[in-house]
Design a protein around this motif. Sequence first.
Motif, PDB file in Angstrom:
ATOM      1  N   VAL A  46       0.831  -1.205   0.000  1.00 23.15           N
ATOM      2  CA  VAL A  46       0.000   0.000   0.000  1.00 23.15           C
ATOM      3  C   VAL A  46       0.865   1.255   0.000  1.00 23.15           C
ATOM      4  O   VAL A  46       0.580   2.232  -0.711  1.00 23.15           O
ATOM      5  N   GLU A  47       1.936   1.248   0.774  1.00 24.36           N
ATOM      6  CA  GLU A  47       2.866   2.387   0.788  1.00 24.36           C
ATOM      7  C   GLU A  47       3.452   2.619  -0.608  1.00 24.36           C
ATOM      8  O   GLU A  47       3.572   3.767  -1.058  1.00 24.36           O
ATOM      9  N   ASN A  48       3.814   1.536  -1.274  1.00 23.28           N
ATOM     10  CA  ASN A  48       4.377   1.659  -2.628  1.00 23.28           C
ATOM     11  C   ASN A  48       3.338   2.195  -3.604  1.00 23.28           C
ATOM     12  O   ASN A  48       3.663   2.995  -4.495  1.00 23.28           O
ATOM     13  N   ILE A  49       2.099   1.748  -3.443  1.00 22.54           N
ATOM     14  CA  ILE A  49       1.032   2.216  -4.328  1.00 22.54           C
ATOM     15  C   ILE A  49       0.742   3.690  -4.079  1.00 22.54           C
ATOM     16  O   ILE A  49       0.468   4.448  -5.013  1.00 22.54           O
ATOM     17  N   ILE A  50       0.799   4.116  -2.825  1.00 17.73           N
ATOM     18  CA  ILE A  50       0.608   5.530  -2.508  1.00 17.73           C
ATOM     19  C   ILE A  50       1.697   6.375  -3.172  1.00 17.73           C
ATOM     20  O   ILE A  50       1.417   7.424  -3.768  1.00 17.73           O
ATOM     21  N   GLU A  51       2.944   5.921  -3.085  1.00 13.49           N
ATOM     22  CA  GLU A  51       4.045   6.627  -3.746  1.00 13.49           C
ATOM     23  C   GLU A  51       3.836   6.659  -5.262  1.00 13.49           C
ATOM     24  O   GLU A  51       4.077   7.678  -5.918  1.00 13.49           O
ATOM     25  N   GLU A  52       3.379   5.533  -5.798  1.00  6.75           N
ATOM     26  CA  GLU A  52       3.125   5.451  -7.238  1.00  6.75           C
ATOM     27  C   GLU A  52       1.982   6.384  -7.626  1.00  6.75           C
ATOM     28  O   GLU A  52       2.012   7.016  -8.684  1.00  6.75           O
ATOM     29  N   THR A  53       0.979   6.483  -6.774  1.00 10.69           N
ATOM     30  CA  THR A  53      -0.164   7.358  -7.027  1.00 10.69           C
ATOM     31  C   THR A  53       0.268   8.820  -7.033  1.00 10.69           C
ATOM     32  O   THR A  53      -0.190   9.611  -7.878  1.00 10.69           O
ATOM     33  N   GLU A  54       1.140   9.199  -6.108  1.00  7.38           N
ATOM     34  CA  GLU A  54       1.649  10.572  -6.074  1.00  7.38           C
ATOM     35  C   GLU A  54       2.465  10.876  -7.336  1.00  7.38           C
ATOM     36  O   GLU A  54       2.385  11.979  -7.891  1.00  7.38           O
ATOM     37  N   PHE A  55       3.237   9.881  -7.790  1.00  8.49           N
ATOM     38  CA  PHE A  55       4.002  10.030  -9.034  1.00  8.49           C
ATOM     39  C   PHE A  55       3.053  10.245 -10.215  1.00  8.49           C
ATOM     40  O   PHE A  55       3.264  11.138 -11.048  1.00  8.49           O
ATOM     41  N   ASN A  56       2.001   9.421 -10.288  1.00 11.93           N
ATOM     42  CA  ASN A  56       1.039   9.533 -11.387  1.00 11.93           C
ATOM     43  C   ASN A  56       0.272  10.849 -11.325  1.00 11.93           C
ATOM     44  O   ASN A  56      -0.057  11.434 -12.365  1.00 11.93           O
ATOM     45  N   LYS A  57      -0.001  11.329 -10.116  1.00 11.90           N
ATOM     46  CA  LYS A  57      -0.691  12.616  -9.975  1.00 11.90           C
ATOM     47  C   LYS A  57       0.148  13.726 -10.595  1.00 11.90           C
ATOM     48  O   LYS A  57      -0.375  14.571 -11.339  1.00 11.90           O
ATOM     49  N   ASN A  58       1.432  13.728 -10.296  1.00 11.96           N
ATOM     50  CA  ASN A  58       2.320  14.746 -10.872  1.00 11.96           C
ATOM     51  C   ASN A  58       2.369  14.636 -12.389  1.00 11.96           C
ATOM     52  O   ASN A  58       2.396  15.660 -13.100  1.00 11.96           O
ATOM     53  N   ASN A  59       2.350  13.408 -12.903  1.00 14.81           N
ATOM     54  CA  ASN A  59       2.357  13.211 -14.356  1.00 14.81           C
ATOM     55  C   ASN A  59       1.085  13.737 -15.000  1.00 14.81           C
ATOM     56  O   ASN A  59       1.125  14.348 -16.081  1.00 14.81           O
TER      57      ASN A  59
END
Length: 215
Positions: A46-59
């Motif tokens: 879940v922590e990794n997915i949250i980080e991935e989600t923040e990355f995708n948000k910036n994209n």
Amino acid sequence: MRGTRKIDWLNHFLEFIVVIAGILIAFQLNTCSEQKKEQKLVDRHVENIIEETEFNKNNFEFASEKVRQSLNTLDTLLSFIEDKRDLDSINALSIEMLNLPITYIKRNSYNSFIESGDIRLVSNFELKEDIIRLYEYYTWAEGLDKITAESYNDHFLQYLMDHLDLVSTKTQDRSVYESKKFKNTLAVYNYQLRSRLMKYEELRGMIDEFLTTYN
């Protein structure tokens, strides 16, 4: 004849109870240990997915800005064509539209969660559903991007390659820019970019809600 030895049933029963209790306690401790390991594993995913989600948000924010810039250029180009403005400006804007905005969506953490089968360990049903739904929306956005790119390549880009001089950027006859085919191509591309922008805004809302809930 010797007397029969009396069996201490109560003592045997107590020993039996102690053994059973020991087994049950050991089993429970082992179960708790496994559950803790599983929960830690889920928490890492879940922590990794949250980080991935923040990355995708910036994209998506970056892509949204690029789409807005393309729309501004496209709207200006369409108005210049309708107003019969100078051909050099129209030609320059047409060539400027060669920059197709694209979006990169990262899926590594999600794919690891799914392919490992660890998502089955998630006890929070709403969390599981929210993660799956978020990435389904990513797929929807990717599908819209793909349709836009295919239309862009097959129609807009092909028209420019057929009718404009992309090497010397020499301005062409007015008929090239005022043809019905070119204007229709621009109109379709305009619609597709606006659809993408709406989808990005919708996705950003979902991402913000997900991060607020689980971050």
